[in-house]
Enzyme design. Structure first.
Site, PDB file in Angstrom:
ATOM      1  N   ARG A  80       0.839  -1.253   0.123  1.00 57.82           N
ATOM      2  CA  ARG A  80       0.064  -0.029   0.166  1.00 57.82           C
ATOM      3  C   ARG A  80       1.056   1.258  -0.068  1.00 57.82           C
ATOM      4  NH1 ARG A  80      -4.640   0.290   4.568  1.00 57.82           N
ATOM      5  NH2 ARG A  80      -2.966   0.915   5.888  1.00 57.82           N
ATOM      6  N   LYS A 183      -2.712   6.629   1.259  1.00 57.31           N
ATOM      7  CA  LYS A 183      -2.496   6.813   2.466  1.00 57.31           C
ATOM      8  C   LYS A 183      -1.608   8.027   2.617  1.00 57.31           C
ATOM      9  CE  LYS A 183      -2.796   4.485   6.972  1.00 57.31           C
ATOM     10  NZ  LYS A 183      -4.172   4.519   7.294  1.00 57.31           N
ATOM     11  N   GLU A 219     -16.805   6.204   3.775  1.00 53.57           N
ATOM     12  CA  GLU A 219     -16.095   5.581   4.917  1.00 53.57           C
ATOM     13  C   GLU A 219     -16.235   6.720   6.098  1.00 53.57           C
ATOM     14  OE1 GLU A 219     -12.062   4.824   5.048  1.00 53.57           O
ATOM     15  OE2 GLU A 219     -11.537   6.047   3.282  1.00 53.57           O
TER      16      GLU A 219
HETATM   17  C1  LIG Z   1      -5.409   3.695   7.398  1.00 59.08           C
HETATM   18  C2  LIG Z   1      -6.804   3.862   7.124  1.00 59.08           C
HETATM   19  C3  LIG Z   1      -7.923   3.120   7.105  1.00 59.08           C
HETATM   20  C4  LIG Z   1      -7.748   1.669   7.856  1.00 59.08           C
HETATM   21  O1  LIG Z   1      -6.855   0.751   7.302  1.00 59.08           O
HETATM   22  P1  LIG Z   1      -5.967  -0.406   8.037  1.00 59.08           P
HETATM   23  O2  LIG Z   1      -5.224  -1.132   7.056  1.00 59.08           O
HETATM   24  O3  LIG Z   1      -7.222  -1.293   8.228  1.00 59.08           O
HETATM   25  O4  LIG Z   1      -5.546  -0.168   9.289  1.00 59.08           O
HETATM   26  C5  LIG Z   1      -9.169   3.275   6.925  1.00 59.08           C
HETATM   27  N1  LIG Z   1      -9.620   4.483   6.383  1.00 59.08           N
HETATM   28  C6  LIG Z   1      -8.478   5.354   6.197  1.00 59.08           C
HETATM   29  C7  LIG Z   1      -8.732   6.625   5.662  1.00 59.08           C
HETATM   30  C8  LIG Z   1      -7.154   5.070   6.643  1.00 59.08           C
HETATM   31  O5  LIG Z   1      -6.188   6.103   6.340  1.00 59.08           O
END
Ligand SMILES: *Cc1c(COP(=O)(O)O)cnc(C)c1O
Length: 340
Positions: A80, A183, A219
């Site tokens: 990722r 991210k 989300e």
């Molecule tokens: C990091 C993150 C998540 C959760 O991801 P995981 O890999 O399950 O920890 C969900 N939404 C956003 C916007 C994120 O930055």
């Protein structure tokens, strides 16, 4: 470190002894370095400071029932971060370098890994930032990849607990074709105000709608959304959602437990039909949702009438955490044991 009160640790920064760093200069990665400083010296015109060239990851190391330390699906985090780096024109951190750096940071801070049974874990934060000076808008020529760790307490102090959330229509965290799926820190900057407003109104989080039509669930701030109905695990598919590794794992677990899984746009009206809903991510694993308030339509969707998490959320939560803490066999090959 017998002086740490593991059971009462907050989810906050706690100083450890070392971090690891690697610099990209002249078109290549250098050697992995160990630092005992909590500070970074960088140019005031660094692209991360001005133009948001910043990627991060988040995962945990867990002390298992057998005393062994496990990492969870760390290759997924490595991949990722590669996707994020590509999207904002930063050099990719090779998967092997990413894993080597994480393992090294965990081992160097072994005394800060919380023991089994306390609910606490060692949170791992890798980051990749542009550190070279640019005043014109263009990618940096120099980068720093680093990993620090910090022990964090159990997310739910009083145990696994349902929370209240609200629909956010006033703000978006991401644009339809923007950076929502990678991210980067900028997504969080965009969500701070709406998160703060949700907290002030008494909610634990805001749930964002799809930024283009505002018809579908996207989300919830830093966690993906899912709903359960008719033995089916349903989670939104959207260009502006960050692909959560916890969500991906819950989808596989749900299938394994005999449920159907659907990843597709989830219209807002479907909130009416779900038997259970939850938000998922590394920090809390699952936050079961007690209720969702829509401040514009004044609708209130209620999922936990007696304040207890639903049976499916509970089952999924117990299964995933049991794998992470080595309480049941890891039938998916998700964990990596590291020699401390
Ligand atoms: C990091 C993150 C998540 C959760 O991801 P995981 O890999 O399950 O920890 C969900 N939404 C956003 C916007 C994120 O930055």
């Amino acid at each position: 470190m017998s002086t740490i009160d593991w059971k009462n640790l907050p989810f906050n920064y706690f100083k450890t002894d070392y971090n690891v760093r690697c610099y990209w200069r002249n078109g290549k990665w250098g050697e992995l370095e160990v630092s005992s400083s909590e500070y970074i010296i960088m140019h005031m015109a660094a692209t991360s400071l001005h133009y948001g060239q910043e990627a991060f990851e988040g995962m945990k190391a867990y002390t298992g029932k057998d005393g062994k330390v496990r990492l969870f699906r760390i290759e997924e985090n490595a991949r990722r971060m590669i996707d994020t780096a590509r999207y904002i024109l930063m050099p990719e951190v090779p998967e092997e370098l990413f894993i080597e750096a994480v393992v090294k940071a965990v081992k160097l801070n072994a005394q800060y890994i919380p023991p089994y049974g306390t609910g606490a874990t060692l949170y791992i934060r890798p980051l990749l930032i542009g550190i070279g000076p640019e005043v014109g808008v263009r990618p940096s020529k120099e980068y720093l990849f680093m990993v620090f760790v910090t022990p964090v307490g159990a997310y739910f102090k009083e145990g696994f607990r349902p929370v209240n959330m609200m629909i956010c229509r006033e703000y978006d965290r991401a644009a339809p074709l923007g950076t929502g799926h990678v991210k980067v820190g900028g997504n969080y900057a965009a969500s701070l105000l709406s998160m703060e407003k949700a907290h002030e109104a008494g909610f634990s989080a805001a749930i964002y709608l799809d930024p283009k039509e505002k018809k579908y669930i996207d989300e919830s701030g830093p966690a993906n959304f899912f709903g359960i109905k008719n033995n089916t695990y349903i989670t939104p598919a959207s260009r502006s959602i960050l692909p959560s590794i916890t969500n991906k794992s819950l989808m596989e677990l749900a299938k394994d437990l005999g449920m159907k899984v659907e990843r597709r746009p989830v219209p807002l009206e479907e909130l009416e039909e779900f038997e259970e809903t939850g938000a998922c991510g590394t920090a809390a694993v699952i936050s079961p949702i007690k209720s969702i308030v829509d401040p514009d339509t004044k609708k209130i969707y209620v999922y936990c009438k007696d304040d207890k998490p639903g049976p499916v959320c509970t089952r999924l939560y117990e299964q995933l955490t049991a794998i992470q803490f080595g309480e049941i066999p890891d039938r998916f090959g998700w964990t990596k044991i590291i020699d401390i």
